[in-house]
Design a protein around this motif. Sequence first.
Motif, PDB file in Angstrom:
ATOM      1  N   LEU A 259       0.821  -1.116   0.001  1.00 40.36           N
ATOM      2  CA  LEU A 259       0.082   0.082  -0.087  1.00 40.36           C
ATOM      3  C   LEU A 259       0.920   1.179   0.061  1.00 40.36           C
ATOM      4  O   LEU A 259       0.479   2.438  -0.226  1.00 40.36           O
ATOM      5  CB  LEU A 259      -0.999  -0.084   1.145  1.00 40.36           C
ATOM      6  CG  LEU A 259      -2.016  -1.098   1.042  1.00 40.36           C
ATOM      7  CD1 LEU A 259      -2.813  -0.943   2.376  1.00 40.36           C
ATOM      8  CD2 LEU A 259      -2.845  -0.911  -0.119  1.00 40.36           C
ATOM      9  N   GLU A 260       2.171   1.164   0.536  1.00 40.54           N
ATOM     10  CA  GLU A 260       2.945   2.349   0.539  1.00 40.54           C
ATOM     11  C   GLU A 260       3.280   2.702  -0.851  1.00 40.54           C
ATOM     12  O   GLU A 260       3.869   4.070  -1.117  1.00 40.54           O
ATOM     13  CB  GLU A 260       4.383   2.024   1.029  1.00 40.54           C
ATOM     14  CG  GLU A 260       4.996   0.850   0.549  1.00 40.54           C
ATOM     15  CD  GLU A 260       4.585  -0.463   1.213  1.00 40.54           C
ATOM     16  OE1 GLU A 260       5.607  -1.384   1.479  1.00 40.54           O
ATOM     17  OE2 GLU A 260       3.542  -0.739   1.571  1.00 40.54           O
ATOM     18  N   GLU A 262       1.076   3.541  -3.026  1.00 42.39           N
ATOM     19  CA  GLU A 262       0.014   4.339  -3.478  1.00 42.39           C
ATOM     20  C   GLU A 262       0.294   6.008  -2.926  1.00 42.39           C
ATOM     21  O   GLU A 262       1.104   6.167  -1.826  1.00 42.39           O
ATOM     22  CB  GLU A 262      -1.327   3.954  -2.912  1.00 42.39           C
ATOM     23  CG  GLU A 262      -1.904   2.580  -3.377  1.00 42.39           C
ATOM     24  CD  GLU A 262      -2.489   2.601  -4.724  1.00 42.39           C
ATOM     25  OE1 GLU A 262      -2.765   3.822  -5.199  1.00 42.39           O
ATOM     26  OE2 GLU A 262      -2.593   1.747  -5.214  1.00 42.39           O
ATOM     27  N   ASP A 264      -0.059   9.189  -0.828  1.00 46.85           N
ATOM     28  CA  ASP A 264      -0.530   9.585   0.586  1.00 46.85           C
ATOM     29  C   ASP A 264      -2.036  10.252   0.487  1.00 46.85           C
ATOM     30  O   ASP A 264      -2.663   9.857   1.251  1.00 46.85           O
ATOM     31  CB  ASP A 264       0.332  10.564   1.271  1.00 46.85           C
ATOM     32  CG  ASP A 264       1.680   9.582   1.876  1.00 46.85           C
ATOM     33  OD1 ASP A 264       1.518   8.603   1.996  1.00 46.85           O
ATOM     34  OD2 ASP A 264       2.593  10.449   2.006  1.00 46.85           O
ATOM     35  N   ARG A 267      -4.728   7.358   0.056  1.00 49.58           N
ATOM     36  CA  ARG A 267      -4.641   6.609   1.150  1.00 49.58           C
ATOM     37  C   ARG A 267      -5.460   7.519   1.982  1.00 49.58           C
ATOM     38  O   ARG A 267      -6.288   6.795   3.027  1.00 49.58           O
ATOM     39  CB  ARG A 267      -3.256   6.319   1.589  1.00 49.58           C
ATOM     40  CG  ARG A 267      -2.672   5.488   0.687  1.00 49.58           C
ATOM     41  CD  ARG A 267      -1.026   5.120   1.454  1.00 49.58           C
ATOM     42  NE  ARG A 267      -1.425   3.961   2.553  1.00 49.58           N
ATOM     43  CZ  ARG A 267      -0.672   3.287   3.335  1.00 49.58           C
ATOM     44  NH1 ARG A 267       0.585   3.557   3.076  1.00 49.58           N
ATOM     45  NH2 ARG A 267      -0.945   2.668   4.121  1.00 49.58           N
ATOM     46  N   ASP A 268      -5.179   8.895   2.248  1.00 52.71           N
ATOM     47  CA  ASP A 268      -5.866   9.670   3.080  1.00 52.71           C
ATOM     48  C   ASP A 268      -7.477   9.589   2.847  1.00 52.71           C
ATOM     49  O   ASP A 268      -8.290   9.797   3.573  1.00 52.71           O
ATOM     50  CB  ASP A 268      -5.501  10.969   3.243  1.00 52.71           C
ATOM     51  CG  ASP A 268      -3.944  11.267   3.838  1.00 52.71           C
ATOM     52  OD1 ASP A 268      -3.684  10.330   4.539  1.00 52.71           O
ATOM     53  OD2 ASP A 268      -3.570  12.153   3.538  1.00 52.71           O
ATOM     54  N   TYR A 270      -9.226   7.282   1.504  1.00 53.55           N
ATOM     55  CA  TYR A 270      -9.876   6.206   1.773  1.00 53.55           C
ATOM     56  C   TYR A 270     -10.170   6.063   3.413  1.00 53.55           C
ATOM     57  O   TYR A 270     -11.063   5.404   3.911  1.00 53.55           O
ATOM     58  CB  TYR A 270      -9.143   4.992   1.501  1.00 53.55           C
ATOM     59  CG  TYR A 270      -9.289   4.287   0.099  1.00 53.55           C
ATOM     60  CD1 TYR A 270     -10.200   3.486  -0.173  1.00 53.55           C
ATOM     61  CD2 TYR A 270      -8.673   4.929  -1.274  1.00 53.55           C
ATOM     62  CE1 TYR A 270     -10.524   2.779  -1.396  1.00 53.55           C
ATOM     63  CE2 TYR A 270      -8.755   4.241  -2.474  1.00 53.55           C
ATOM     64  CZ  TYR A 270      -9.685   3.277  -2.464  1.00 53.55           C
ATOM     65  OH  TYR A 270     -10.088   2.765  -3.980  1.00 53.55           O
ATOM     66  N   ARG A 272      -7.381   6.292   7.079  1.00 48.35           N
ATOM     67  CA  ARG A 272      -6.274   5.643   7.513  1.00 48.35           C
ATOM     68  C   ARG A 272      -6.648   4.633   8.663  1.00 48.35           C
ATOM     69  O   ARG A 272      -6.163   4.704   9.777  1.00 48.35           O
ATOM     70  CB  ARG A 272      -5.477   6.580   8.123  1.00 48.35           C
ATOM     71  CG  ARG A 272      -4.500   7.549   6.778  1.00 48.35           C
ATOM     72  CD  ARG A 272      -3.622   6.674   6.285  1.00 48.35           C
ATOM     73  NE  ARG A 272      -2.862   7.406   5.304  1.00 48.35           N
ATOM     74  CZ  ARG A 272      -1.568   7.222   4.953  1.00 48.35           C
ATOM     75  NH1 ARG A 272      -1.039   6.360   5.231  1.00 48.35           N
ATOM     76  NH2 ARG A 272      -1.040   8.139   3.973  1.00 48.35           N
ATOM     77  N   THR A 274      -7.999   0.338   9.255  1.00 46.12           N
ATOM     78  CA  THR A 274      -8.087  -0.899   8.774  1.00 46.12           C
ATOM     79  C   THR A 274      -8.897  -1.080   7.465  1.00 46.12           C
ATOM     80  O   THR A 274      -8.570  -1.849   6.422  1.00 46.12           O
ATOM     81  CB  THR A 274      -8.264  -2.047   9.821  1.00 46.12           C
ATOM     82  OG1 THR A 274      -7.228  -1.844  10.860  1.00 46.12           O
ATOM     83  CG2 THR A 274      -7.886  -3.484   9.330  1.00 46.12           C
ATOM     84  N   GLN A 277      -8.050   1.473   4.485  1.00 48.32           N
ATOM     85  CA  GLN A 277      -6.900   0.823   3.772  1.00 48.32           C
ATOM     86  C   GLN A 277      -7.235  -0.654   3.048  1.00 48.32           C
ATOM     87  O   GLN A 277      -6.673  -0.965   2.054  1.00 48.32           O
ATOM     88  CB  GLN A 277      -5.666   0.753   4.812  1.00 48.32           C
ATOM     89  CG  GLN A 277      -5.274   2.019   5.144  1.00 48.32           C
ATOM     90  CD  GLN A 277      -4.964   3.023   4.030  1.00 48.32           C
ATOM     91  OE1 GLN A 277      -3.918   3.000   3.400  1.00 48.32           O
ATOM     92  NE2 GLN A 277      -6.016   4.119   4.193  1.00 48.32           N
ATOM     93  N   LEU A 280      -8.774   0.184  -0.244  1.00 45.96           N
ATOM     94  CA  LEU A 280      -7.735   0.301  -1.142  1.00 45.96           C
ATOM     95  C   LEU A 280      -6.992  -1.028  -1.528  1.00 45.96           C
ATOM     96  O   LEU A 280      -6.618  -1.130  -2.811  1.00 45.96           O
ATOM     97  CB  LEU A 280      -6.840   1.325  -0.514  1.00 45.96           C
ATOM     98  CG  LEU A 280      -5.528   1.788  -1.288  1.00 45.96           C
ATOM     99  CD1 LEU A 280      -6.007   2.263  -2.740  1.00 45.96           C
ATOM    100  CD2 LEU A 280      -4.600   2.862  -0.614  1.00 45.96           C
ATOM    101  N   ALA A 320     -14.425   5.277   3.066  1.00 50.06           N
ATOM    102  CA  ALA A 320     -13.964   4.098   2.361  1.00 50.06           C
ATOM    103  C   ALA A 320     -14.692   3.868   0.999  1.00 50.06           C
ATOM    104  O   ALA A 320     -14.119   3.261  -0.088  1.00 50.06           O
ATOM    105  CB  ALA A 320     -13.490   2.983   3.066  1.00 50.06           C
TER     106      ALA A 320
END
Length: 437
Positions: A259-260, A262, A264, A267-268, A270, A272, A274, A277, A280, A320
Amino acid sequence: MSGSFRLSRRDWLRLAAVGAVGVSQSGWLQALAANTAGAPKRHKSVILLWLNGGPATIDLWDLKPGHENGGPFKEIATAVPGVRIGEHLPKVAKQMKEMAIVRSMATKEGDHGRARFVSLTGYAPQGAIQFPAIGSLVSHEFADPDTDLPGFVSIGGRANGGEAAIGGGFLGPRFSPLVVGGGRGRPGPAMGADDLKVPDLSLPADVSAASQTKRLDLLSGLERDFESGRGSPVADTLKAATDRAVRLMRPEAAAAFRLEDEKDTLRDTYGRTTFGQGCLLARRLVERGVSFVEVTLDGWDTHQNNFTSVERLCGNLDAAFSALLTDLKERGLLQDTLVVCQGEFGRTPKINGNTGRDHWPASWAAVMAGGGIKGGQVVGKTTKDGMAVDGDPTRTPDLIATVVKAVGIDPMKQNMSNVSRPIRIADPAAKPIKEIL
């Protein structure tokens, strides 16, 4: 070069006419061939957003404003005129054109374990029959022996739940889910760094690739010797697990879980958590050809303080779910990805003495989006007090038949069970929801 790049016969002839075919020395054809070979075989996929515990759908998708059963929440308008949902799902409301809300769900099981089993298999438990999960059935139909990723992945929900036993069933261990994350889809704002990690995808520092190959060859030989003449389910399970682990260690497969990689900002969007993410990750997996991904958001068993809990959970679900639909659409994946949002049942329209709602399978709602379904609509309705379905009810087998038919699978197809009896993918009495398809 994009994996969605395609050449029609007319395009090919036009390029040939201007000499494009003659410049293969430039590497263009080789790059195209390599890209085509590396792209996953496209078939439709399913993402199941599992609201574990039974969500109060009367507070999410089918509010009863003005009635004593309605509670304190208000309705808000959606992107579809006349369709209104709960005020704590404002981002999802903007996606209503992609969605169909089924407000006519009516089932029989009010026990969590049995209701989960029926929801995830389409069948009530029947003696020795090992019914497979819907995810196993879908991945079985779209099975690709050449892919390194499993066809069925479960994110964040099976570590401690009773649904852990619902897997490949009579289809075998190969079609059981790869379980990622043990956080139970917790709704809190923090996400553990290792919640969605698949452990041991990298070789130990003191083991070279050559040593690993020798070890695997030795293991393979031992397995063959052990299996010879036995046909043991235990041996089959161990072999399937080993094969899956080895395939996942390959760089291309392991990369799906990073996932890293993607941005930031995405990711924000979606969230932060469980669950955020996990959604995602679900997008990354279906993008790579995984057939079925379930993502769990736990905490919906709201016998007490229902409204406080639902508001908190909706903050997670809203971010999400809406981000997932937007992301899939922007990447050209939504048409081929069916997103289903449901729990095992609903909750009582009548509010109990603890400001909570109890188990209620008699009238509840589920949501479907994408996957080529007819969005922007509501199917069915409940009475003004929310206590019953007003009209024809939709049963769990009907919903499962709709899901598999939407992704191109015949719900009446049969598989041979572990008791040598053919079992249809969906119950023979199931009726796909015609308004959605």
